[in-house]
Design an enzyme around this catalytic site. Structure first.
Site, PDB file in Angstrom:
ATOM      1  N   CYS A   1      10.431  24.748  38.717  1.00 28.86           N
ATOM      2  CA  CYS A   1      10.329  24.062  37.346  1.00 28.86           C
ATOM      3  C   CYS A   1      11.354  23.751  36.772  1.00 28.86           C
ATOM      4  O   CYS A   1      11.587  22.611  36.060  1.00 28.86           O
ATOM      5  CB  CYS A   1       9.444  24.953  36.641  1.00 28.86           C
ATOM      6  SG  CYS A   1       7.616  25.066  37.214  1.00 28.86           S
ATOM      7  N   ASN A   2      12.702  24.357  36.680  1.00 27.21           N
ATOM      8  CA  ASN A   2      13.746  24.110  35.820  1.00 27.21           C
ATOM      9  C   ASN A   2      15.043  24.418  36.593  1.00 27.21           C
ATOM     10  O   ASN A   2      16.019  24.377  36.224  1.00 27.21           O
ATOM     11  CB  ASN A   2      13.936  25.340  34.589  1.00 27.21           C
ATOM     12  CG  ASN A   2      13.676  26.865  35.422  1.00 27.21           C
ATOM     13  OD1 ASN A   2      14.244  27.022  36.256  1.00 27.21           O
ATOM     14  ND2 ASN A   2      12.815  27.668  34.484  1.00 27.21           N
TER      15      ASN A   2
ATOM     16  N   MET B   1       2.039  28.998  38.566  1.00 26.83           N
ATOM     17  CA  MET B   1       2.046  29.057  37.153  1.00 26.83           C
ATOM     18  C   MET B   1       0.776  28.824  36.471  1.00 26.83           C
ATOM     19  O   MET B   1       0.418  29.185  35.262  1.00 26.83           O
ATOM     20  CB  MET B   1       3.282  27.792  36.860  1.00 26.83           C
ATOM     21  CG  MET B   1       4.603  28.142  37.053  1.00 26.83           C
ATOM     22  SD  MET B   1       5.313  29.589  36.143  1.00 26.83           S
ATOM     23  CE  MET B   1       6.807  29.758  36.665  1.00 26.83           C
ATOM     24  N   GLY B   2      -0.041  27.905  36.813  1.00 28.89           N
ATOM     25  CA  GLY B   2      -1.274  27.499  36.382  1.00 28.89           C
ATOM     26  C   GLY B   2      -2.207  28.755  36.537  1.00 28.89           C
ATOM     27  O   GLY B   2      -2.905  29.433  35.391  1.00 28.89           O
TER      28      GLY B   2
ATOM     29  N   GLY C   1      -3.860  22.609  37.160  1.00 32.39           N
ATOM     30  CA  GLY C   1      -3.168  23.084  38.186  1.00 32.39           C
ATOM     31  C   GLY C   1      -3.468  24.679  38.322  1.00 32.39           C
ATOM     32  O   GLY C   1      -3.405  25.544  37.518  1.00 32.39           O
TER      33      GLY C   1
ATOM     34  N   GLN D   1       8.440  34.953  39.418  1.00 35.36           N
ATOM     35  CA  GLN D   1       8.053  33.863  40.269  1.00 35.36           C
ATOM     36  C   GLN D   1       9.155  33.375  41.021  1.00 35.36           C
ATOM     37  O   GLN D   1       9.321  32.933  42.130  1.00 35.36           O
ATOM     38  CB  GLN D   1       7.474  32.677  39.615  1.00 35.36           C
ATOM     39  CG  GLN D   1       5.893  33.042  39.187  1.00 35.36           C
ATOM     40  CD  GLN D   1       6.004  33.961  37.971  1.00 35.36           C
ATOM     41  OE1 GLN D   1       6.633  34.020  37.329  1.00 35.36           O
ATOM     42  NE2 GLN D   1       5.026  35.137  38.156  1.00 35.36           N
TER      43      GLN D   1
ATOM     44  N   GLU E   1      11.914  36.734  35.340  1.00 39.70           N
ATOM     45  CA  GLU E   1      10.633  36.216  35.742  1.00 39.70           C
ATOM     46  C   GLU E   1      10.529  36.508  37.295  1.00 39.70           C
ATOM     47  O   GLU E   1      11.204  36.584  38.009  1.00 39.70           O
ATOM     48  CB  GLU E   1      10.275  34.908  35.415  1.00 39.70           C
ATOM     49  CG  GLU E   1      11.345  33.988  35.743  1.00 39.70           C
ATOM     50  CD  GLU E   1      11.043  32.956  36.723  1.00 39.70           C
ATOM     51  OE1 GLU E   1       9.995  33.082  37.435  1.00 39.70           O
ATOM     52  OE2 GLU E   1      11.896  32.119  37.071  1.00 39.70           O
TER      53      GLU E   1
END
Length: 447
Positions: free
Chosen positions: A53-54, A188-189, A184, A112, A110
């Protein structure tokens, strides 16, 4: 170029320097396809690409740093230079460890990211982008990430980008008793939905694949409604808190979808973005994205400062171990060449000795066994010296050994012009060969 291995060059476009717009420009349709694209460059021997995501990052192994940098410059040509962080060989290795450990994440610690690093590794392997250099580097990074989470408190509290998004919404409008919508049903969802389910009055999960959303809803332990993307507009009309995190390359929410919604707070943590910029023109819709999570993540960073220090020390130790591992592999190349050269000489001299004597099978076995023992004893000390030289970065000794024992070794390519001339050890004077043969025969006679 270092002996026996290529050079890693890396480039990173990440949240520290890049905006959401920059990340969107750098985004890829597929990690695997990106690796295949990099590997199509003639100078590239190995490649690894990571997209989250980032961050969007790429690493290549080439014969020299200039070739690697050129390949990465083309790869990130759509992104402004100011947001690209260039990484050299050792910087790349250390950075990968920091990424896998969660130190480079927007939400420090985190979980993930460790799975994402592993998934990218498998994608690169499937695209035949992983060779000995990146295999050791990425494997070590994953090992560090696992150690960081089992041996420190870096991930205490199950932190993630999704939980930060929910916290941002809670600080802005409150999620207790809210009508919430999660778009989603990926990692993350799933985390956002589980976080919201504790406090929201009603939760709706929307996903392109309805079955996956239903599987998520079954795990929440609360009454959760499931809708497909075709019913997204109706679900958005009811919601006052929305968290969206799909893998779609197209916008899933725009001004039309949200036109009839009431006051709605939307947090978009997808990359590329799920929410069209047109939605921000609606007076009743408040859109926030990854760039707006700083207030939440700053607090997280302070809470995990102590654990981060421990992880940093862990990385220092593992980094030194990795460099030593690479050095051992370089030394092994030289040692292998040395043994192969000795085996050639041994085989030649054995053939001469056995042709000149009428030995039975038992005597031949004794001669061959003795020749093996002589070679091993003679090379034991040089083997240790070469490994010590590699540990001490004594590449002059390493290269000299390669010149002596590997006739095909190109010293000029490895070290530049004037590095030395190759010597074929098979060019042993006839008299010396005769003495060696006689020594073998004499030893057999004594036995």
């Amino acid at each position: 170029m270092t002996v026996g291995t290529g050079v890693i060059s890396g480039a990173s476009v990440a949240h520290e320097r890049a905006t959401v717009d920059d990340l969107e420009r750098a985004s890829l349709d597929s990690q695997r396809a990106a690796v295949e694209r990099l590997c199509s460059v003639p100078a590239v021997e190995e490649a690894y690409v990571l997209q989250t995501c980032n961050r969007v990052e790429a690493y290549v192994v080439t014969g020299n740093e200039a070739d690697g940098r050129a390949a990465l410059d083309v790869f990130f040509e759509s992104v402004p230079d100011r947001v690209v962080t260039d990484l050299g060989h050792e910087e790349s290795l250390r950075h990968l460890m920091r990424v896998a450990a969660g130190l480079e994440s927007l939400v420090v610690g985190e979980d993930q990211i460790l799975g994402q690093v592993g998934d990218a590794f498998e994608d690169a392997r499937a695209a035949t982008g992983i060779g000995p250099v990146l295999d050791a580097g990425v494997t070590k990074a994953i090992h560090v990430g696992e150690r960081a989470r089992t041996e420190t408190a870096i991930n205490e509290g199950s932190v993630s980008l999704a939980t930060a998004a929910v916290r941002l919404a809670d600080e802005a409008v409150g999620v207790d008793g809210a009508e919430a919508l999660v778009v989603g049903a990926g990692d993350m969802g799933r985390i956002a939905a589980k976080t919201l389910a504790d406090d929201a009055a009603h939760l709706t999960v929307a996903n392109r694949t309805r079955e996956r959303a239903e599987q998520l809803a079954e795990t929440l332990g609360a009454e959760t409604e499931v809708v497909g993307v075709d019913d997204l507009e109706e679900a958005a009309d009811r919601a006052n808190v929305v968290v969206t995190a799909t893998a779609s390359t197209d916008y899933v929410l725009d001004a039309t979808t949200l036109a009839d919604a009431g006051d709605t707070f939307v947090v978009d943590i997808a990359q590329p973005r799920d929410v069209s910029p047109s939605a921000a023109d609606l007076s009743h819709v408040f859109v926030r994205d990854i760039d707006d999570l700083e207030s939440v993540t700053d607090e997280n960073r302070k809470q995990r400062a102590e654990a981060a220090t421990v992880v940093e020390e862990m990385i220092d130790i593992e980094f030194d171990r990795l460099l030593a591992q690479y050095k051992r592999k370089r030394a092994d190349k030289v040692i292998s060449a040395m043994y192969e050269s000795a085996e050639r000489v041994k085989a030649s001299e054995l053939d001469r000795a056995l042709d000149e004597a009428d030995f039975d099978d038992e005597q031949r076995a004794v001669v061959e066994s003795m020749a093996d023992a002589i070679v091993n004893q003679l090379l034991a000390a040089p083997t240790k010296s070469l490994r010590d030289a590699a540990e001490d970065d004594d590449w002059s000794t390493i290269n000299t050994a390669l010149q002596l024992f590997d006739p095909e070794f190109d010293a000029e390519e490895e070290n530049g012009p004037g590095a030395g001339v190759s010597v074929d050890p098979r060019e042993i004077p006839e008299g010396v060969r005769e003495e060696m043969s006689n020594a073998v025969l004499d030893q057999l006679s004594d036995d």
